[in-house]
Design an enzyme around this catalytic site. Structure first.
Site, PDB file in Angstrom:
ATOM      1  N   LYS A  60      34.870  45.138  46.078  1.00 50.08           N
ATOM      2  CA  LYS A  60      34.378  44.522  45.391  1.00 50.08           C
ATOM      3  C   LYS A  60      32.875  44.299  46.134  1.00 50.08           C
ATOM      4  O   LYS A  60      33.651  43.575  46.513  1.00 50.08           O
ATOM      5  CB  LYS A  60      34.693  43.975  43.976  1.00 50.08           C
ATOM      6  CG  LYS A  60      33.767  43.397  42.461  1.00 50.08           C
ATOM      7  CD  LYS A  60      34.156  42.292  42.095  1.00 50.08           C
ATOM      8  CE  LYS A  60      33.754  42.351  40.748  1.00 50.08           C
ATOM      9  NZ  LYS A  60      34.454  41.688  39.631  1.00 50.08           N
ATOM     10  N   SER A 105      38.226  41.271  33.994  1.00 49.75           N
ATOM     11  CA  SER A 105      37.243  42.587  34.837  1.00 49.75           C
ATOM     12  C   SER A 105      38.173  43.654  35.805  1.00 49.75           C
ATOM     13  O   SER A 105      37.308  44.231  36.460  1.00 49.75           O
ATOM     14  CB  SER A 105      36.731  41.883  35.461  1.00 49.75           C
ATOM     15  OG  SER A 105      35.260  41.194  34.352  1.00 49.75           O
ATOM     16  N   SER A 154      33.760  44.009  35.451  1.00 46.27           N
ATOM     17  CA  SER A 154      33.123  44.430  35.804  1.00 46.27           C
ATOM     18  C   SER A 154      33.449  45.047  36.997  1.00 46.27           C
ATOM     19  O   SER A 154      32.774  45.419  38.570  1.00 46.27           O
ATOM     20  CB  SER A 154      32.619  43.091  35.972  1.00 46.27           C
ATOM     21  OG  SER A 154      32.965  41.930  37.028  1.00 46.27           O
TER      22      SER A 154
END
Length: 374
Positions: free
Chosen positions: A26, A126, A102
């Protein structure tokens, strides 16, 4: 110049390291020689990272190959994974549905088979939420188990680096290379408690899956589950305001994310004290339940993942994290596993273990996955 989404979830592709397992990270984790942009145009010209985040360095030293950085909900502050500015990844297995936030891109590149595993971060679900939406496994270790050095935001009382994998065996390899001990495969699962907390058809589906695997969990309750969800929202709002508030001066943060960041300025000292009291009390409830049953099971999502169109209404997604966020507050390790579908939308089972028993969740994921194949 803003980054362009290159694949299902990548914003930047490259190759670092050599070995037998590929992974992506990420874009809130530092990779030396690359910018950490967090899916936000305000950080498009962020300084190039001078060193790898600790977890990235550990994996590269353990013969894993880093293939790139993945997109996310802007500034990791959202649950849908929709990011009009820096790219919304297509949910590979369920393209009409949100990829989840996310860590949307990290879930997508695993679901599409582009990497063996990926890293995301989980402050309020997330990792587990996008894993549930994309039909893969997502593990949030206990708070502090994996280093957050080199991870944005710099400080958080909730955030954990987590791992996505399509196969439980790969999850075992990834966690082992991250120096998290995982015992030998289980011959049977330890005692399990189940909390009925989702829509009726979802809970029924999960109990059917467990029954088919020969598991009859005892029914349990967590009276502070909803309070813990709200307390987690209070703390993330306050902590994100402190961490991300200065970025708002750029006027390059999207209005919806900016408004939620600004709301953190209004969190009162009394609200924070109340949230911390709930953290203490809820953690004690979970610990007591796990003292009698080494595994706690409940739905990952309280309702089925919405479509991209349905998620355009912010009110429609506000409660999607109410079963995952509480375990960020308490700091317990948690894993989500895909177990089936209802009306063409994925259903996922969440398992919680005692602090320090992260390896048990990997073992349980292996055990359940094996029985679902037979």
């Amino acid at each position: 110049m803003k980054p362009v989404l290159k694949s299902n979830g990548y914003v930047e592709q490259f190759t670092l390291g050599s070995g037998d397992l590929s992974f992506a990270v990420k874009d809130t984790l530092d990779v030396a020689g690359h910018r950490t942009r967090a899916g936000c145009p305000a950080l498009a010209d962020a300084p190039v990272a001078e060193r790898h985040a600790d977890v990235v360095a550990t994996l590269l030293e353990a013969r894993c190959v880093l293939t790139g950085k993945t997109t996310l909900h802007e500034l990791a502050f959202g649950v849908t994974g929709i990011n009009p500015r820096c790219g919304t990844p297509v949910n590979p297995l369920y393209p009409a549905l949100i990829p989840g936030g996310s860590s949307s891109g990290s879930a997508a590149v695993v679901a599409s088979g582009e990497v063996d595993f990926s890293l995301g971060t989980d402050t309020g679900g997330s990792v587990r939420m996008p894993a549930a939406c994309c039909g893969v496994i997502g593990l949030k270790p206990g708070y502090g188990v994996l280093s957050r050095n080199g991870v944005m935001p710099e400080q958080s009382s909730l955030d954990c680096v987590g791992v996505f994998a399509a196969q439980a065996g790969v999850l075992r390899q990834a966690m082992t290379r991250l120096a998290v001990p995982v015992g030998e495969p289980l011959t049977e699962l330890p005692a399990m408690a189940f909390v009925l907390a989702a829509e009726l058809d979802i809970d029924a589906c999960l109990l059917d899956v467990l029954s088919l695997a020969g598991i009859t969990p005892c029914e349990a309750t967590l009276p502070l589950l909803e309070d813990a969800h709200r307390a987690g929202l209070t703390l993330i709002s306050h902590e994100n305001w402190r961490a991300l508030g200065p970025i708002l001066a750029s006027n390059a943060v999207s209005p919806d994310v900016a408004s939620r960041i600004r709301a953190g300025a209004d969190v009162s000292a009394e609200a924070l004290r109340r949230a911390e009291r709930i953290r203490t009390d809820f953690t004690a409830q979970v610990d007591a339940l796990l003292a009698e049953n080494p595994l706690l099971a409940l739905a990952t999502l309280p309702e089925l993942p919405p479509t991209l169109r349905e998620a355009e209404d912010p009110l429609s997604v506000v409660n999607l994290t109410r079963l995952v966020r509480p375990f960020n507050l308490s700091g317990h390790p948690a894993v989500t596993l895909p177990v089936g579908e209802i009306d063409g939308r994925p259903v996922a089972l969440q398992l919680i273990a005692r602090k320090g028993n992260d390896g048990l969740l990997v073992q349980a994921a292996e055990w359940l996955s094996q029985r679902r194949r037979h």
